[in-house]
Design a protein around this motif. Structure first.
Motif, PDB file in Angstrom:
ATOM      1  N   ALA A  38      -8.903   0.977   7.827  1.00 29.61           N
ATOM      2  CA  ALA A  38     -10.053   0.218   7.314  1.00 29.61           C
ATOM      3  C   ALA A  38     -10.062  -1.236   7.775  1.00 29.61           C
ATOM      4  N   VAL A  39      -8.893  -1.857   7.856  1.00 25.30           N
ATOM      5  CA  VAL A  39      -8.889  -3.299   8.126  1.00 25.30           C
ATOM      6  C   VAL A  39      -8.072  -3.700   9.348  1.00 25.30           C
TER       7      VAL A  39
ATOM      8  N   PHE B  79      -3.483  -0.468  -7.497  1.00 26.71           N
ATOM      9  CA  PHE B  79      -3.446  -1.894  -7.156  1.00 26.71           C
ATOM     10  C   PHE B  79      -3.536  -2.756  -8.407  1.00 26.71           C
TER      11      PHE B  79
ATOM     12  N   ALA C 256      -2.273 -13.119   2.841  1.00 27.23           N
ATOM     13  CA  ALA C 256      -2.642 -14.522   3.043  1.00 27.23           C
ATOM     14  C   ALA C 256      -2.272 -15.395   1.847  1.00 27.23           C
ATOM     15  N   ALA C 257      -2.381 -14.846   0.641  1.00 23.87           N
ATOM     16  CA  ALA C 257      -2.114 -15.644  -0.562  1.00 23.87           C
ATOM     17  C   ALA C 257      -0.632 -15.758  -0.883  1.00 23.87           C
ATOM     18  N   TYR C 258       0.207 -15.097  -0.106  1.00 23.51           N
ATOM     19  CA  TYR C 258       1.632 -15.025  -0.454  1.00 23.51           C
ATOM     20  C   TYR C 258       2.516 -15.642   0.628  1.00 23.51           C
TER      21      TYR C 258
ATOM     22  N   ASN D 219      -6.155 -12.211  -5.065  1.00 20.46           N
ATOM     23  CA  ASN D 219      -5.357 -12.587  -3.891  1.00 20.46           C
ATOM     24  C   ASN D 219      -5.648 -11.708  -2.674  1.00 20.46           C
ATOM     25  N   MET D 220      -5.969 -10.445  -2.927  1.00 16.88           N
ATOM     26  CA  MET D 220      -6.283  -9.545  -1.806  1.00 16.88           C
ATOM     27  C   MET D 220      -7.411 -10.098  -0.945  1.00 16.88           C
TER      28      MET D 220
ATOM     29  N   ALA E  95      -8.093 -13.414  -0.602  1.00 12.11           N
ATOM     30  CA  ALA E  95      -7.867 -14.837  -0.303  1.00 12.11           C
ATOM     31  C   ALA E  95      -8.294 -15.208   1.114  1.00 12.11           C
ATOM     32  N   ALA E  96      -8.128 -14.292   2.062  1.00  9.72           N
ATOM     33  CA  ALA E  96      -8.447 -14.593   3.459  1.00  9.72           C
ATOM     34  C   ALA E  96      -9.934 -14.453   3.774  1.00  9.72           C
ATOM     35  N   TYR E  97     -10.711 -14.007   2.806  1.00 10.92           N
ATOM     36  CA  TYR E  97     -12.114 -13.688   3.083  1.00 10.92           C
ATOM     37  C   TYR E  97     -13.081 -14.548   2.265  1.00 10.92           C
TER      38      TYR E  97
ATOM     39  N   PRO F 275       0.797  -1.225   0.000  1.00 12.12           N
ATOM     40  CA  PRO F 275       0.000   0.000   0.000  1.00 12.12           C
ATOM     41  C   PRO F 275       0.839   1.291   0.000  1.00 12.12           C
TER      42      PRO F 275
ATOM     43  N   ALA G  16     -14.897  -6.537   2.150  1.00 12.98           N
ATOM     44  CA  ALA G  16     -14.005  -7.036   3.202  1.00 12.98           C
ATOM     45  C   ALA G  16     -12.975  -5.993   3.626  1.00 12.98           C
ATOM     46  N   TYR G  17     -12.750  -4.996   2.792  1.00 17.38           N
ATOM     47  CA  TYR G  17     -11.784  -3.933   3.091  1.00 17.38           C
ATOM     48  C   TYR G  17     -12.496  -2.630   3.479  1.00 17.38           C
ATOM     49  N   ASN G  18     -13.770  -2.757   3.822  1.00 16.85           N
ATOM     50  CA  ASN G  18     -14.536  -1.574   4.216  1.00 16.85           C
ATOM     51  C   ASN G  18     -14.410  -0.422   3.222  1.00 16.85           C
TER      52      ASN G  18
ATOM     53  N   LYS H  43      -1.974   4.210   5.639  1.00 19.58           N
ATOM     54  CA  LYS H  43      -2.820   4.715   6.737  1.00 19.58           C
ATOM     55  C   LYS H  43      -4.298   4.384   6.509  1.00 19.58           C
ATOM     56  N   TYR H  44      -4.717   4.447   5.254  1.00 19.84           N
ATOM     57  CA  TYR H  44      -6.120   4.126   4.965  1.00 19.84           C
ATOM     58  C   TYR H  44      -6.404   2.642   5.184  1.00 19.84           C
ATOM     59  N   PHE H  45      -5.432   1.798   4.800  1.00 22.02           N
ATOM     60  CA  PHE H  45      -5.628   0.358   4.966  1.00 22.02           C
ATOM     61  C   PHE H  45      -5.607  -0.025   6.438  1.00 22.02           C
TER      62      PHE H  45
ATOM     63  N   LEU I 166     -12.065   0.046   0.702  1.00 21.30           N
ATOM     64  CA  LEU I 166     -10.815   0.114  -0.057  1.00 21.30           C
ATOM     65  C   LEU I 166     -10.765  -1.054  -1.051  1.00 21.30           C
TER      66      LEU I 166
ATOM     67  N   ASN J 141      -3.992 -10.266   6.588  1.00 21.80           N
ATOM     68  CA  ASN J 141      -4.852 -10.942   5.602  1.00 21.80           C
ATOM     69  C   ASN J 141      -4.499 -10.565   4.163  1.00 21.80           C
ATOM     70  N   MET J 142      -4.035  -9.338   3.979  1.00 20.34           N
ATOM     71  CA  MET J 142      -3.661  -8.906   2.623  1.00 20.34           C
ATOM     72  C   MET J 142      -2.606  -9.828   2.024  1.00 20.34           C
TER      73      MET J 142
ATOM     74  N   GLY K 212      -6.217  -7.285   9.285  1.00 19.89           N
ATOM     75  CA  GLY K 212      -6.454  -7.075   7.860  1.00 19.89           C
ATOM     76  C   GLY K 212      -5.159  -6.923   7.075  1.00 19.89           C
TER      77      GLY K 212
END
Lengths: 206, 206
Positions: free
Chosen positions: A118-119, B115, A129-131, B126-127, B129-131, A108, B103-105, A113-115, B107, A126-127, A123
């Motif tokens: 928000a999460v 992105f 999780a796939a890596y 992938n973002m 994946a956890a949800y 990001p 899931a990202y409220n 700061k926004y992420f 974002l 979790n961003m 969170g």
């Protein structure tokens, strides 16, 4: 690169004259960190300290209204610093810390700061999780502008760490999820973080 | 809410006089979509068409330099539209499409373009994946500003869909990963997308 020069120097003829530098932030934690860096890591002493012949600096916190722009970390820093110098009408220092995920090719970044808002810490984990690759870079960018119309000078520090489930006090941003050499930033005291963190500026940025 | 009024009206006395509206974009796909919407979904005809007595509009594409700001979708749209009206010196229309993940409220929202560029279609999947919840909202925001110093008026459309592995031609942004009622945007033709998509403006935004 730029015609502007920081007004604080080690020139002894100027040592008796404190310089006022406007640090642009609305965040008390940031001000404390910058004070800790400036007055422990440099030759400069805080204004009013007449016991030494060192250059004195009055660090004054200012909040400047207006939105940051979208763009690269460097573009955001330059724009913010230039705008602040124009508003304040004098020398300003800005500081921004971004968080880059290697798996996201740098994002990001300035939008962290926004992420975070928000999460939250979970969170951010979790961003990724796939890596497999949880590598992250804490990027601290100081920008100094000598006054209205002058080109900002950027100084940037980067610390490579990784994103982990939150550990430590959660009172300062994403510190609990950024791990460097076995400890999260939140698990370090301020001195250790300044010593190990990206605020330990390593090179002027282009 | 605002003292400004769109300069195109259905007043028949003005029908013979084409109005020029500056559509702010550097993106040919966007211009084509907006043209498709304006001239199929409204009573307005394209400037130069004298066969009818309908109001005529010359849609002119303009690129305005400068960075978008960080902030909410609405803040970004207002700022961009106001700046464009000041630069162009006349009426402008802007259009921005954001993509919100439930899931990202909300974002990545206005930052979706970064992105998409950084991680591509697979990365957007992938973002999440956890949800379990793959819900996303395509948010289309038109802003109209009558001229320098006038308040922009916002019109916003939201379409609820979900993020899926890419399907369909990949020539237009995140269209292949946004699925609405069984089809991704990339699998729809332009007319279908305009009919079903968020560009079908449903309400003025506060």
């Amino acid at each position: 690169m730029s015609s502007s020069t920081p007004t604080t120097t080690t020139d002894s003829s100027k040592a008796a004259r404190p310089t006022t530098l406007n640090f642009i932030t609305g965040n008390a934690n940031k001000l404390a960190e910058v004070r800790a860096i400036l007055f422990t890591e440099t030759n400069v002493v805080e204004g009013g300290d007449n016991s030494s012949n060192k250059p004195q600096l009055v660090l004054q916190s200012r909040d400047v209204p207006g939105h940051e722009i979208q763009g690269s970390i460097e573009e955001v820093a330059r724009d913010k610093c230039s705008r602040a110098a124009a508003v304040v009408g004098g020398p300003v220092l800005t500081e921004d810390t971004a968080l880059e995920f290697a798996a996201y090719n740098g994002l990001p970044g300035p939008y962290i700061k926004y992420f975070l808002q928000a999460v939250g810490h979970e969170g951010l984990n979790n961003m990724l999780a796939a890596y497999e690759d949880k590598t992250a870079f804490a990027v601290c960018t100081f920008a100094y502008c000598g006054g209205p119309g002058q080109d900002p000078i950027l100084f940037q520090g980067r610390t490579q760490g990784r994103i982990v489930p939150a550990r430590g006090p959660s009172n300062f941003g994403w510190d609990p999820v950024f791990e460097y050499e076995g400890k999260t930033y939140a698990e370090m005291d301020k001195a250790e973080k300044v010593r190990l963190g990206p605020q330990k500026i390593i090179r002027p940025s282009a």
